[in-house]
Design a protein around this motif. Sequence first.
Motif, PDB file in Angstrom:
ATOM      1  N   CYS A   1      -2.906  26.544 -12.868  1.00 48.06           N
ATOM      2  CA  CYS A   1      -2.150  26.411 -13.880  1.00 48.06           C
ATOM      3  C   CYS A   1      -1.524  27.004 -15.113  1.00 48.06           C
ATOM      4  CB  CYS A   1      -3.611  26.382 -14.664  1.00 48.06           C
ATOM      5  SG  CYS A   1      -4.396  25.631 -14.812  1.00 48.06           S
ATOM      6  N   SER A   2      -1.235  28.676 -14.576  1.00 47.56           N
ATOM      7  CA  SER A   2      -0.514  29.342 -15.791  1.00 47.56           C
ATOM      8  C   SER A   2       0.706  29.994 -14.581  1.00 47.56           C
ATOM      9  CB  SER A   2      -1.238  30.858 -15.443  1.00 47.56           C
ATOM     10  OG  SER A   2      -1.072  31.506 -13.901  1.00 47.56           O
ATOM     11  N   SER A   3       0.682  29.327 -13.565  1.00 49.21           N
ATOM     12  CA  SER A   3       2.176  29.831 -12.698  1.00 49.21           C
ATOM     13  C   SER A   3       3.070  28.687 -12.312  1.00 49.21           C
ATOM     14  CB  SER A   3       2.012  30.655 -12.207  1.00 49.21           C
ATOM     15  OG  SER A   3       1.255  29.915 -11.001  1.00 49.21           O
TER      16      SER A   3
ATOM     17  N   ASN B   1       5.048  13.788 -18.139  1.00 50.23           N
ATOM     18  CA  ASN B   1       3.830  13.122 -18.078  1.00 50.23           C
ATOM     19  C   ASN B   1       2.322  13.934 -17.547  1.00 50.23           C
ATOM     20  OD1 ASN B   1       5.356  10.787 -18.149  1.00 50.23           O
ATOM     21  ND2 ASN B   1       5.218  10.801 -16.280  1.00 50.23           N
ATOM     22  N   GLY B   2       3.151  15.318 -18.238  1.00 46.14           N
ATOM     23  CA  GLY B   2       1.486  16.642 -17.251  1.00 46.14           C
ATOM     24  C   GLY B   2       1.649  16.690 -16.219  1.00 46.14           C
ATOM     25  N   LYS B   3       1.712  16.260 -15.319  1.00 43.28           N
ATOM     26  CA  LYS B   3       1.656  16.203 -13.103  1.00 43.28           C
ATOM     27  C   LYS B   3       2.447  17.339 -13.003  1.00 43.28           C
ATOM     28  CE  LYS B   3      -0.654  12.652 -12.695  1.00 43.28           C
ATOM     29  NZ  LYS B   3      -1.896  12.659 -12.827  1.00 43.28           N
ATOM     30  N   ILE B   4       1.304  18.829 -12.536  1.00 47.43           N
ATOM     31  CA  ILE B   4       1.571  19.786 -11.696  1.00 47.43           C
ATOM     32  C   ILE B   4       2.531  19.309 -10.756  1.00 47.43           C
ATOM     33  CG2 ILE B   4      -0.130  20.010  -9.911  1.00 47.43           C
ATOM     34  CD1 ILE B   4      -0.783  22.414 -11.278  1.00 47.43           C
ATOM     35  N   ASP B   5       3.272  20.143 -10.783  1.00 50.29           N
ATOM     36  CA  ASP B   5       4.383  20.705  -9.597  1.00 50.29           C
ATOM     37  C   ASP B   5       3.919  20.861  -8.163  1.00 50.29           C
ATOM     38  OD1 ASP B   5       6.669  22.555  -7.407  1.00 50.29           O
ATOM     39  OD2 ASP B   5       7.236  21.793  -8.830  1.00 50.29           O
TER      40      ASP B   5
ATOM     41  N   GLY C   1     -11.860  15.436 -15.694  1.00 52.75           N
ATOM     42  CA  GLY C   1     -10.385  15.476 -16.063  1.00 52.75           C
ATOM     43  C   GLY C   1      -9.705  14.048 -16.962  1.00 52.75           C
ATOM     44  N   SER C   2      -8.931  14.641 -17.463  1.00 50.66           N
ATOM     45  CA  SER C   2      -8.380  13.220 -17.876  1.00 50.66           C
ATOM     46  C   SER C   2      -7.018  12.810 -16.941  1.00 50.66           C
ATOM     47  CB  SER C   2      -7.495  14.182 -18.858  1.00 50.66           C
ATOM     48  OG  SER C   2      -6.391  14.806 -18.737  1.00 50.66           O
ATOM     49  N   GLY C   3      -6.473  13.489 -16.323  1.00 49.51           N
ATOM     50  CA  GLY C   3      -5.753  12.600 -15.390  1.00 49.51           C
ATOM     51  C   GLY C   3      -4.410  12.970 -15.723  1.00 49.51           C
ATOM     52  N   ASN C   4      -4.945  14.377 -16.366  1.00 43.89           N
ATOM     53  CA  ASN C   4      -3.234  14.905 -17.352  1.00 43.89           C
ATOM     54  C   ASN C   4      -3.360  16.127 -16.897  1.00 43.89           C
ATOM     55  OD1 ASN C   4      -1.195  16.816 -19.087  1.00 43.89           O
ATOM     56  ND2 ASN C   4      -0.331  14.629 -20.424  1.00 43.89           N
ATOM     57  N   ASP C   5      -2.411  16.983 -15.398  1.00 36.79           N
ATOM     58  CA  ASP C   5      -2.716  18.583 -15.433  1.00 36.79           C
ATOM     59  C   ASP C   5      -2.931  19.076 -16.203  1.00 36.79           C
ATOM     60  OD1 ASP C   5      -3.127  17.203 -12.653  1.00 36.79           O
ATOM     61  OD2 ASP C   5      -1.193  17.285 -12.390  1.00 36.79           O
ATOM     62  N   LYS C   6      -1.599  19.286 -17.258  1.00 40.05           N
ATOM     63  CA  LYS C   6      -1.331  20.329 -18.279  1.00 40.05           C
ATOM     64  C   LYS C   6      -2.428  20.482 -19.149  1.00 40.05           C
ATOM     65  CE  LYS C   6       2.633  21.829 -20.976  1.00 40.05           C
ATOM     66  NZ  LYS C   6       4.029  21.074 -21.672  1.00 40.05           N
ATOM     67  N   ALA C   7      -2.576  18.933 -19.430  1.00 36.24           N
ATOM     68  CA  ALA C   7      -4.162  18.941 -21.115  1.00 36.24           C
ATOM     69  C   ALA C   7      -5.013  18.893 -20.149  1.00 36.24           C
ATOM     70  CB  ALA C   7      -3.952  17.509 -21.280  1.00 36.24           C
ATOM     71  N   ASP C   8      -5.685  19.570 -18.765  1.00 34.57           N
ATOM     72  CA  ASP C   8      -6.872  19.448 -18.251  1.00 34.57           C
ATOM     73  C   ASP C   8      -6.492  21.351 -18.193  1.00 34.57           C
ATOM     74  OD1 ASP C   8      -7.544  17.284 -17.784  1.00 34.57           O
ATOM     75  OD2 ASP C   8      -6.841  17.138 -15.971  1.00 34.57           O
ATOM     76  N   CYS C   9      -5.277  22.186 -18.021  1.00 37.27           N
ATOM     77  CA  CYS C   9      -5.592  23.189 -17.661  1.00 37.27           C
ATOM     78  C   CYS C   9      -6.101  23.295 -19.341  1.00 37.27           C
ATOM     79  CB  CYS C   9      -3.956  23.505 -17.485  1.00 37.27           C
ATOM     80  SG  CYS C   9      -3.431  23.404 -15.404  1.00 37.27           S
TER      81      CYS C   9
ATOM     82  N   SER D   1     -12.181  22.444 -19.037  1.00 38.21           N
ATOM     83  CA  SER D   1     -13.087  21.817 -19.197  1.00 38.21           C
ATOM     84  C   SER D   1     -13.226  21.709 -17.755  1.00 38.21           C
ATOM     85  CB  SER D   1     -14.184  20.678 -19.513  1.00 38.21           C
ATOM     86  OG  SER D   1     -12.607  19.284 -19.150  1.00 38.21           O
ATOM     87  N   ALA D   2     -12.132  21.599 -16.998  1.00 38.78           N
ATOM     88  CA  ALA D   2     -11.888  21.137 -15.413  1.00 38.78           C
ATOM     89  C   ALA D   2     -12.282  22.857 -14.658  1.00 38.78           C
ATOM     90  CB  ALA D   2     -11.050  20.823 -14.978  1.00 38.78           C
ATOM     91  N   THR D   3     -12.236  23.474 -15.394  1.00 42.38           N
ATOM     92  CA  THR D   3     -12.393  25.244 -14.838  1.00 42.38           C
ATOM     93  C   THR D   3     -13.569  25.680 -14.789  1.00 42.38           C
ATOM     94  OG1 THR D   3     -11.213  26.103 -15.943  1.00 42.38           O
ATOM     95  CG2 THR D   3     -12.236  27.600 -15.403  1.00 42.38           C
ATOM     96  N   THR D   4     -14.359  24.135 -15.193  1.00 39.56           N
ATOM     97  CA  THR D   4     -15.704  24.582 -15.312  1.00 39.56           C
ATOM     98  C   THR D   4     -16.201  23.983 -13.468  1.00 39.56           C
ATOM     99  OG1 THR D   4     -16.864  24.097 -17.107  1.00 39.56           O
ATOM    100  CG2 THR D   4     -18.284  24.008 -16.328  1.00 39.56           C
ATOM    101  N   CYS D   5     -15.764  22.951 -13.363  1.00 42.21           N
ATOM    102  CA  CYS D   5     -15.909  22.659 -12.096  1.00 42.21           C
ATOM    103  C   CYS D   5     -15.345  23.670 -10.829  1.00 42.21           C
ATOM    104  CB  CYS D   5     -15.296  21.253 -12.034  1.00 42.21           C
ATOM    105  SG  CYS D   5     -15.652  19.431 -13.254  1.00 42.21           S
ATOM    106  N   TYR D   6     -14.880  24.137 -11.387  1.00 42.68           N
ATOM    107  CA  TYR D   6     -14.304  25.198  -9.843  1.00 42.68           C
ATOM    108  C   TYR D   6     -15.888  26.377  -9.989  1.00 42.68           C
ATOM    109  CZ  TYR D   6     -10.029  22.747  -9.128  1.00 42.68           C
ATOM    110  OH  TYR D   6      -8.836  21.789  -8.943  1.00 42.68           O
TER     111      TYR D   6
END
Length: 141
Positions: free
Chosen positions: A20-22, A28-32, A81-89, A93-98
């Motif tokens: 999320c940070s790097s 579209n909010g998808k991560i590299d 998850g919302s399907g948008n990685d940037k928004a989830d980061c 709330s997704a952190t809770t899953c991890y």
Amino acid sequence: MFLAGFAFAGCSESAYKSSCSSCKFDANGKIDKDCMNAQKSVGIACVSTSYPLMAAEYAQGKCPQVDECASQLQQCLSSMGSGNDKADCAEGSATTCYVISDDCVRKAAGKCPAQQPCQAPAALIMLTIGGVFLAGFVRKE
């Protein structure tokens, strides 16, 4: 949702946060994906060093508990998850899953590899025997 297949001990939350940070996100909010895969590799290395016996057993297909943790992570991310990685980061709330997944893997590491009846306490038995021997030796002087 992007590290759903990676459900390993304290390392998955760290890999997720690092991604999320790097890593960069597209419009579209998808991560590299390359960056994410690099973070995932670091996380896998972390697991291998944190739980080497479990990692070896899992590599041989002998630790299904890890797959159960991965499945739980996938289900959690699907619901959170919302399907948008940037928004989830950003939302977090997704952190809770991890975190839940990491706990699951810690528990799995305690079960895998399965302990033999005398395997785990062998060091304790030797320490006790050594202590008894030393106590007897000290008393004789």
